[in-house]
Enzyme design. Structure first.
Site, PDB file in Angstrom:
ATOM      1  N   LYS A  35      -2.677   5.599 -23.422  1.00  0.00           N
ATOM      2  CA  LYS A  35      -3.568   4.527 -22.982  1.00  0.00           C
ATOM      3  C   LYS A  35      -4.999   4.845 -23.404  1.00  0.00           C
ATOM      4  O   LYS A  35      -5.423   6.008 -23.370  1.00  0.00           O
ATOM      5  CB  LYS A  35      -3.456   4.408 -21.458  1.00  0.00           C
ATOM      6  CG  LYS A  35      -4.274   3.321 -20.790  1.00  0.00           C
ATOM      7  CD  LYS A  35      -3.975   3.334 -19.286  1.00  0.00           C
ATOM      8  CE  LYS A  35      -4.718   2.251 -18.523  1.00  0.00           C
ATOM      9  NZ  LYS A  35      -4.346   2.257 -17.083  1.00  0.00           N
ATOM     10  N   SER A 112      -2.712  -1.923 -15.478  1.00  0.00           N
ATOM     11  CA  SER A 112      -3.584  -1.976 -16.641  1.00  0.00           C
ATOM     12  C   SER A 112      -3.059  -1.189 -17.832  1.00  0.00           C
ATOM     13  O   SER A 112      -3.629  -1.232 -18.918  1.00  0.00           O
ATOM     14  CB  SER A 112      -4.970  -1.448 -16.267  1.00  0.00           C
ATOM     15  OG  SER A 112      -4.906  -0.093 -15.842  1.00  0.00           O
ATOM     16  N   SER A 136      -0.748   0.514 -11.744  1.00  0.00           N
ATOM     17  CA  SER A 136      -0.846   0.301 -13.188  1.00  0.00           C
ATOM     18  C   SER A 136       0.192   1.033 -14.022  1.00  0.00           C
ATOM     19  O   SER A 136       0.238   0.873 -15.241  1.00  0.00           O
ATOM     20  CB  SER A 136      -2.248   0.679 -13.680  1.00  0.00           C
ATOM     21  OG  SER A 136      -3.200  -0.220 -13.177  1.00  0.00           O
TER      22      SER A 136
END
Length: 375
Positions: A35, A112, A136
């Site tokens: 990420k 996210s 997330s």
């Protein structure tokens, strides 16, 4: 920039080779993505927003979690798209595009850690690293039909990871294969190769399951069968978690409101828990990023912009009470001494471009706070 041929999962592609070793390594031959919240030496950590990327230099070191899986033999092939400043669990990004959910292309992928989940679900990598502050890892894993694991708070280093709200931030990982999920976990958690310890009890949070749009028996019956097969049926216990939390966390009274009590499909004590969590989250986000937001005034997408500026306006009123809630809740959950099973989300993921998201009901989204408060 995300490419459609890669399901829009990647911010940028590059290759980081594993450390050379004469020995067979646990993650040998596996590929992974990270990420765009993790530092990778020589690359800008973009935090999901082009203004952030524009105003920050390239990292000068690599996050320890990334180094750990590299040293274990895995190869990194790039950084993945994320929701701006990690302040959403929808998975949409107006700047870089929304990663395409390989399980349901007309629906949001969840965030996210959206790109990381999509990269795994689309079989672009064997596993991926993400973060989880308020769901997330778990939400995109659910939406993309893969496995996601968020360990207990602070058991894996978040050094070299841009903070969102430190009281809740945790790294986590995705995989399609439970064996790979386990292998990655053993590396990151530094677990010895020993037989697992059986749980003392498995508690079914009946009131939480009753909230689900899916009939509770459709969810709990497979759980009972699996538990019985693995450990025997005598371990399963039942609890009304809302009542337990109300009794054991007296500081929650500060957040018990008539609105929480009257809301449909709600558990008042857990909605109060949500309110406490969100207040502390906003306060810590402001401490971390308030100066940058106020100075740069970044271009933020709908929904995220409102949440960010609400956080910037947050004061420290009742923050001490939030910490009391956290301490009391940790003690209460530790006293349960077992595995707590509850419903994570009540509804399927929403259609792409929807203006509302039903799962923003605070009990639905933030009840998992009970597993996130530094257990």
């Amino acid at each position: 920039m995300a490419k459609d041929s890669d399901y829009g999962a990647f911010m940028e592609k590059f290759v980081l080779q594993p450390s050379p070793s004469a020995h067979e390594l646990p993650l040998n031959s596996l590929t992974f993505a990270v990420k765009d919240i993790y530092d990778v030496d020589g690359y800008v950590t973009g935090f999901g927003n082009p203004d952030w990327a524009r105003t920050h230099p390239a990292a000068t070191s690599t996050a320890p979690a990334v180094l750990a899986v590299l040293r274990a033999g895995a190869t990194c092939i790039g950084k993945t798209v994320m929701d701006e400043m990690a302040y959403s669990i929808n998975g949409e990004n107006i700047h870089y595009g929304t990663p395409r959910n390989p399980c349901a292309p007309d629906r949001v992928p969840g965030g996210s850690s959206s790109g990381s989940a999509v990269a795994v679900g689309a079989k672009l990598v064997d596993f991926a690293l993400g973060t989880d502050t308020g769901g997330s890892i778990r939400v995109p894993a659910s939406y993309c039909g893969i496995l996601g694991f968020r360990p207990s708070h602070d058991v894996v280093s978040t050094t070299g990871v841009i903070p969102m709200a430190q009281s809740f931030d945790s790294m986590g990982w995705f995989a399609r294969d439970p064996v790979i999920l386990n292998r990655v976990g053993r590396v990151l958690l530094q677990l010895p190769d020993v037989d697992p310890v059986n749980p003392s009890q498995i508690i079914i949070a009946e009131d939480c399951f009753q909230l689900s749009a899916i009939p509770s028996d459709r969810v709990t019956e497979p759980l009972f069968k699996s538990v019985g097969k693995l450990f025997g049926g005598d371990l399963v216990k039942h609890a009304i978690l809302g009542d337990y939390v109300k009794e054991k966390v007296p500081s929650l009274k500060q957040f018990m409101t008539k609105e929480n009590a009257d809301q449909e499909y709600n558990i008042p004590s857990l909605a109060a828990l949500s309110s406490a969590m969100r207040l502390l989250q906003r306060y810590e986000f402001k401490k971390n990023h308030g100066e940058w937001v106020s100075t740069v005034k970044p271009d933020l997408g709908p929904g995220i912009s409102e949440r960010v500026w609400e956080a910037i306006r947050t004061t420290d009123e009742n923050v001490d009470v939030c910490h009391s809630v956290k301490t009391e809740l940790r003690a209460a959950l530790n006293a349960l001494l077992g595995v707590l099973s509850l419903s994570m989300l009540l509804n399927a993921s929403t259609k792409l471009g929807s203006s509302t998201w039903k799962s923003h009901n605070p009990t639905i989204i933030f009840f998992k706070i009970s597993l996130e408060l530094n257990m």
